[in-house]
Design an enzyme around this catalytic site. Structure first.
Site, PDB file in Angstrom:
ATOM      1  N   ASP A   1      -1.615 -17.484   5.675  1.00 28.72           N
ATOM      2  CA  ASP A   1      -2.770 -18.520   5.203  1.00 28.72           C
ATOM      3  C   ASP A   1      -3.265 -19.278   6.356  1.00 28.72           C
ATOM      4  O   ASP A   1      -4.510 -19.479   6.505  1.00 28.72           O
ATOM      5  CB  ASP A   1      -2.380 -19.258   3.986  1.00 28.72           C
TER       6      ASP A   1
ATOM      7  N   TYR B   1       0.668  -1.083   0.303  1.00 27.64           N
ATOM      8  CA  TYR B   1      -0.101   0.016  -0.132  1.00 27.64           C
ATOM      9  C   TYR B   1       0.855   1.282  -0.022  1.00 27.64           C
ATOM     10  O   TYR B   1       0.131   2.308   0.305  1.00 27.64           O
ATOM     11  CB  TYR B   1      -1.002   0.164   1.163  1.00 27.64           C
TER      12      TYR B   1
ATOM     13  N   ASP C   1      -5.104  -5.351   6.486  1.00 27.75           N
ATOM     14  CA  ASP C   1      -6.337  -4.828   5.993  1.00 27.75           C
ATOM     15  C   ASP C   1      -7.367  -6.003   6.043  1.00 27.75           C
ATOM     16  O   ASP C   1      -8.616  -5.896   6.347  1.00 27.75           O
ATOM     17  CB  ASP C   1      -5.979  -4.397   4.654  1.00 27.75           C
TER      18      ASP C   1
ATOM     19  N   LYS D   1       4.295 -13.752   5.690  1.00 25.10           N
ATOM     20  CA  LYS D   1       4.522 -15.114   4.723  1.00 25.10           C
ATOM     21  C   LYS D   1       5.989 -15.052   4.481  1.00 25.10           C
ATOM     22  O   LYS D   1       6.468 -14.650   3.136  1.00 25.10           O
ATOM     23  CB  LYS D   1       3.730 -14.565   3.420  1.00 25.10           C
TER      24      LYS D   1
END
Ligand code: NAD
Length: 359
Positions: A224, A124, A248, A191
Site C-alpha cells: 500500500d 492466481y 499485476d 504485505k
C-alpha cells in the site's frame, strides 16, 4: 542466422498490432521464420478449445513466441488462455519494463522501472472454491476445526500459496537480470505485516537471495505504501519484485506513469521458453479500425530481440520507436492531448513511420 518464432495474432485488436509488429521486426534486418498459430475465442469453433495443443507444441518447438492479446470472457466460459499458456510452459517470470520516452504525454519524464512479477503462485494459482460447493463447505469445516476461525457458509474462497521454491526462483531471476543489465537496486513488494506465512515468506526468502548479490542494493516496501510512493516519486525505484497479484496491479499503475497501456510491453519467461506480449488486452471495441497503438507490442518485440541476443537490432527498433514518439507526428490517438486528436494516425501508419526511421 534466422530465428524460428511462433506468432500468435490473438483477437480483437491483436491481428492489427501483430501485423504492424511483424513488419517493424523484419525491417530491423533480422531474419525470422514465423510460425503463425492462433488461440482464443476465434479458434474454439474449429478446435473445440481456445488453446489448441498445436499452439503449445509450436512454442515448445520454437522456444520463443510473440503474441497479440486474447479476450477472456468474464465470469463464464473458458479460463484465461494467457494463464493457461503461462502454466503449461512454466513461464514463471513476468517482466514488465516501464520507461518514459520523451514526448509521451505523462506526468513524469524520468521513470525507468522494471517490474518482475511471479507468474505461477499467489492468488492466481487457480485454487478456488465456489460458494456453497461441497469442497468449500468442507474447507470451511476444516478451518473451523483447525484454526478456530468461523468463515460464513456463503463465502467463496481463493487460496494464496507462496512457496520457498517459487520465491527463490523469482528473486534469483530478478537479481540475475539486475546484474546482467547493470541495474542497482531490487525492491521486494509485500504485505508481510498482515500475511506472515505467505508474504512474510516471500520477504524472508528475498532477503536471503539478496545476500548472494552484495553489489545490488536490496530493500522492501509494503504494497500500500508502494502505490503511494510510486505516484509521488516513481524515479526513486529501479527493479520491483512482486508476488503475482501485486505485480499485476502495479504493472498497470506503472504503465499509467509512463503514458499508458499503448507503450507498456511485457514478457513471460521461464527456463526453457519465452512468450512476449503487450500488457494491454484485446480492446474489442477498436477491433479492425486501424486505430490503436501498436507500440506496446513492438516494444515487446524489442524485449524479444534482446532475448534472442540481437542487441543491435533491438537498439535500432527501440530508437526508431522513441524517435517517432519524440517527433509526435505519426502517433495514435492515445499519445495526443484531447485538443490534438484530429492529428492522430492509424496503427499501420505508425509502423510505416518507424520503418522509415530505420532506413
Ligand atoms: P484492454 O487493455 O483491452 O483495454 C482497455 C482500454 O485501454 C481500451 O478500451 C483502450 O481505451 C485502451 N487500450 C488498450 N490497448 C490499447 C492500445 N494498444 N492502444 C490504445 N489504447 C489502448 O482491457 P480490457 O478492456 O479490460 O480487456 C479486454 C479483453 O482483453 C478482456 O477479455 C481481457 O481479459 C483481455 N486481456 C487480455 C490480455 C492478454 O491477452 N495478455 C491482457 C489483458 C486483458
Amino acid at each position: 542466422m534466422s530465428h524460428n518464432v511462433t506468432l500468435i495474432p490473438g483477437d480483437g485488436i491483436g491481428p492489427e498490432i501483430s501485423e504492424a509488429t511483424r513488419r517493424v521486426l523484419e525491417a530491423t534486418g533480422v531474419k525470422f521464420n514465423w510460425e503463425i498459430v492462433n488461440a482464443g475465442a476465434d479458434v474454439v469453433a474449429e478446435y473445440g478449445t481456445p488453446l489448441p495443443d498445436m499452439v503449445l507444441e509450436s512454442i515448445r518447438k520454437n522456444k520463443v513466441a510473440i503474441k497479440g492479446p486474447v479476450t477472456t470472457p468474464v465470469g463464464s466460459g473458458f479460463r484465461s488462455v494467457n494463464v493457461g499458456m503461462r502454466k503449461a510452459l512454466n513461464l514463471y517470470t513476468c517482466l514488465r519494463p516501464c520507461k518514459t520516452y520523451p514526448g509521451v504525454p505523462s506526468r513524469y519524464d524520468n521513470v525507468d522501472i522494471v517490474i518482475v512479477r511471479e507468474n505461477m503462485e499467489d492468488l492466481y494459482a487457480g485454487i478456488e472454491f465456489e460458494k456453497g460447493s461441497s469442497e468449500a463447505l468442507k474447507l470451511i469445516e476444516f478451518i473451523k476445526d483447525n484454526k478456530k476461525v468461523e468463515i460464513r457458509a456463503d463465502s467463496g474462497i481463493s487460496i494464496k500459496p507462496i512457496s520457498v521454491f517459487g520465491t527463490e526462483r523469482i528473486f534469483r531471476w530478478a537479481f540475475k537480470y539486475a546484474r546482467d543489465n547493470k541495474r542497482k537496486r531490487v525492491t521486494a513488494v509485500h504485505k508481510a505485516n498482515i500475511m506472515k506465512y505467505s508474504d512474510g515468506l516471500f520477504l524472508a526468502v528475498g532477503r536471503k537471495v539478496a545476500e548472494e548479490y552484495p553489489e545490488i542494493e536490496f530493500e522492501d516496501r509494503i504494497v500500500d505504501n508502494m502505490t503511494m510512493q510510486l505516484v509521488k516519486n516513481p524515479s526513486q525505484f529501479d527493479i520491483l519484485v512482486c508476488p503475482n497479484l501485486y505485480g499485476d496491479i502495479l504493472s498497470d499503475l506503472c504503465a499509467g506513469l509512463v503514458g499508458g497501456l499503448g507503450v507498456a510491453p511485457g514478457a513471460n519467461i521461464g527456463d526453457e521458453y519465452a512468450l512476449f506480449e503487450p500488457t494491454h488486452g484485446s480492446a474489442p471495441k477498436y477491433k479492425g479500425m486501424n486505430k490503436v497503438n501498436p507500440m506496446a507490442m513492438m516494444l515487446s518485440g524489442v524485449l524479444m530481440l534482446r532475448y534472442l541476443k540481437e542487441e543491435k537490432a533491438a537498439d535500432k527498433l527501440e530508437n526508431a520507436i522513441a524517435a517517432v514518439i519524440a517527433e509526435g507526428k505519426s502517433v495514435t490517438y492515445d499519445m495526443l492531448s484531447p485538443d490534438k486528436q484530429a492529428a492522430a494516425v492509424g496503427t499501420s501508419q505508425v509502423a510505416d513511420a518507424i520503418i522509415a526511421k530505420m532506413k
